[in-house]
Scaffold this motif. Structure first.
Motif, PDB file in Angstrom:
ATOM      1  N   ARG A  38       0.841  -1.204   0.000  1.00 39.00           N
ATOM      2  CA  ARG A  38       0.000   0.000   0.000  1.00 39.00           C
ATOM      3  C   ARG A  38       0.869   1.244   0.000  1.00 39.00           C
ATOM      4  O   ARG A  38       0.544   2.232  -0.658  1.00 39.00           O
ATOM      5  N   GLN A  39       1.968   1.206   0.741  1.00 35.47           N
ATOM      6  CA  GLN A  39       2.868   2.350   0.766  1.00 35.47           C
ATOM      7  C   GLN A  39       3.425   2.608  -0.631  1.00 35.47           C
ATOM      8  O   GLN A  39       3.497   3.757  -1.074  1.00 35.47           O
ATOM      9  N   ALA A  40       3.809   1.540  -1.304  1.00 35.36           N
ATOM     10  CA  ALA A  40       4.361   1.695  -2.657  1.00 35.36           C
ATOM     11  C   ALA A  40       3.311   2.285  -3.595  1.00 35.36           C
ATOM     12  O   ALA A  40       3.608   3.155  -4.426  1.00 35.36           O
ATOM     13  N   ARG A  41       2.057   1.812  -3.447  1.00 30.03           N
ATOM     14  CA  ARG A  41       0.993   2.342  -4.309  1.00 30.03           C
ATOM     15  C   ARG A  41       0.734   3.810  -3.988  1.00 30.03           C
ATOM     16  O   ARG A  41       0.503   4.625  -4.881  1.00 30.03           O
ATOM     17  N   PHE A  42       0.756   4.142  -2.702  1.00 33.76           N
ATOM     18  CA  PHE A  42       0.533   5.532  -2.301  1.00 33.76           C
ATOM     19  C   PHE A  42       1.644   6.428  -2.851  1.00 33.76           C
ATOM     20  O   PHE A  42       1.384   7.504  -3.404  1.00 33.76           O
ATOM     21  N   ASP A  43       2.883   5.964  -2.717  1.00 33.47           N
ATOM     22  CA  ASP A  43       4.016   6.749  -3.229  1.00 33.47           C
ATOM     23  C   ASP A  43       3.896   6.952  -4.735  1.00 33.47           C
ATOM     24  O   ASP A  43       4.165   8.041  -5.253  1.00 33.47           O
TER      25      ASP A  43
END
Lengths: 302, 208
Positions: A38-43
């Motif tokens: 999710r962090q990667a998608r948010f970034d």
């Protein structure tokens, strides 16, 4: 390449988050425990150009750092915080006293409160001056200015609607009385949103804007106050007076003059009581100044 | 500079956690004491947050005081679906959001249409910094970098290069009372943007 691509939404869920990140994941973002995927998608979503999420990421990073156990604050930040502490301490002491007073009288005062509302409807324009008032300078067409007193602050004694807004009124009134009109305008705007039928917060907000010389914004705010007041049947000379001042300050004397004439007309029907603001006289004085400066301008243009 | 970590650890061992304090407040068990404990735990940090995000001490104080008076009046309605700290963050964000909309510096999905002079005044070397850079990528990087500025810096950049306002107008609008007016935050903003855009590979830093 014709231009930026539309930013793909991160989620369809807009329940309480920034609009793109659900509320539960805002907490995880803040605490640095967002799932790696999710962090990667948010970034990636931020890199793709979502300004809202870029702001959220920046805000979360600063908040997390400032509230962490290892936070390092500058001496200026600590001094500023101590000033805030003193101000909030005073507010809480006052608020606690008001709430205790409210609790004592709430059961007994329901009928009295209803009567107070009725009296306030009838007498809203005749409130006695009860707090120290500031002043503002109204620029006139001939380059001179007229000193206008701000409306003395008189918080409503009756809560309208479901929310107990007394705390918000106290905070707004503090700012208003101490001349912090920017803060006052923001706080009154907040109250106006929470009490969509009330015109008083828009009236005080409009006067705050006048005190800052923001005449056009004040005129718009006071026009909204007037709409609400008319619906509630609480229109009065105070509101008309400050609307006229705002319109005159915005160089809209053609709209201000009929208002002033109306105040003069209405005030002649009711005597002014001791301690009341004589809006009829104020309106009459301003009308004279407007008409005299108009005559001088016309004379100068011959 | 002084750390707050020692104080925070001492306070944590002597007083209940946030959830317990919220429970006490909501159940009327030493309501004032519970609020005071929460306030003491966070007021310095939230002031620092506003100071760093806004860039003005007085405005930071107003926002911080407003935040904590709102906590007092709203804590009874906090449902505990998030931690207290997260709730405090969202209350703080709502204040920032209101300021951003008032100053028109809120960023969204639309591109930021900067004036041509922005890139030349960024001073990033002889070559056109935009050469060979996809417009979408450039705009996305610019938005990320703008988000990292404080509110005053962002307002000055947007006022100068998007709205076309003069520095004097911006100084008046933001009520800046330092002797340099809007020029000081503009210079600071351009320095930060230069570094940020270089690290994003958008500008070359002058040596490319």
């Amino acid at each position: 390449m014709t231009g930026p691509r539309p930013v793909p939404s991160l989620e369809n869920d807009r329940s309480g988050g920034c609009g793109h990140l659900p509320a539960a994941e805002v907490e995880a973002l803040l605490e640095g425990r967002l799932d790696p995927e999710r962090q990667a998608r948010f970034d990636a979503h931020v890199r793709e150009g979502c300004g809202e999420c870029a702001l959220l990421a920046a805000d979360a990073a600063v908040f997390a750092e400032a509230t962490s156990e290892s936070a390092v604050l500058t001496s200026e930040e600590r001094e500023g915080a101590e000033r805030d502490r003193a101000a909030v301490d005073r507010w809480v002491a006052r608020e606690g006293s008001r709430r205790r007073s409210h609790a004592r009288w709430r059961g007994v005062g329901l009928l009295a409160a209803a009567a107070s509302v009725l009296l306030a409807v009838v007498y809203v324009g005749r409130r006695p001056d009860s707090s120290p008032a500031g002043s503002l300078a109204l620029p006139l067409a001939d380059g001179s200015s007229l000193t206008i007193a701000t409306l003395p602050f008189n918080p409503p004694g009756v809560q309208r609607g479901e929310d107990d807004l007394s705390g918000l009124w106290a905070a707004a009134g503090d700012a208003y009385r101490s001349g912090r009109f920017k803060a006052a305008a923001e706080r009154f705007a907040g109250i106006a949103k929470r009490a969509p039928a009330a015109s008083d917060p828009l009236l005080y907000g409009g006067v705050s804007l006048l005190a800052m010389g923001r005449f056009e914004e004040a005129a718009a705010t006071l026009a909204r106050a007037d709409e609400r007041a008319k619906r509630a049947g609480t229109s009065g000379p105070a509101l008309d007076w400050y609307r006229a001042v705002a319109l005159s300050g915005s160089r809209r004397n053609d709209e201000a003059v009929p208002l002033l004439e109306g105040i003069v007309r209405d005030s002649s029907a009711l005597p002014v009581e001791p301690g009341e603001t004589d809006y009829g006289k104020l309106a009459s004085d301003l009308l004279s100044r407007i008409r005299n400066t108009d005559i001088r301008k016309r004379g100068g243009n011959r | 500079m002084e750390t707050v970590s020692g104080e925070a650890r001492t306070k944590a061992s002597e007083t209940p956690d946030d959830a317990e304090l919220v429970r006490r407040f909501q159940q009327g068990v030493d309501r004032e004491g519970a609020y005071r404990a929460l306030f003491e735990r966070y007021y310095r940090s939230t002031h620092a947050f506003f100071r760093r995000r806004v860039g003005d001490a007085d405005l930071a104080s107003e926002l911080n005081q407003d935040l904590h008076t709102t906590v007092y009046t709203s804590l009874a309605r906090f449902r505990g679906e998030s931690s207290y700290r997260t709730w405090l963050f969202r209350l703080a964000l709502s204040r920032l959001s209101h300021l951003r909309r008032r100053w028109r510096v809120h960023l969204d999905e639309r591109p930021v249409e900067v004036d041509e002079t922005f890139w030349s005044e960024l001073g990033s070397g002889e070559a056109d910094p935009r050469a060979g850079i996809d417009a979408g990528r450039r705009n996305a990087a610019l938005k990320r970098c703008l988000a990292g500025l404080n509110e005053i810096e962002r307002a000055v950049v947007i006022g100068q290069y998007v709205a076309g306002s003069t520095l004097q107008e911006i100084t008046g609008l933001l009520r800046l009372d330092n002797p340099s007016g809007a020029r000081a935050p503009l210079l600071a903003a351009l320095r930060k943007l230069r570094r940020c855009l270089e690290s994003a590979g958008i500008t070359s830093g002058g040596d490319a």
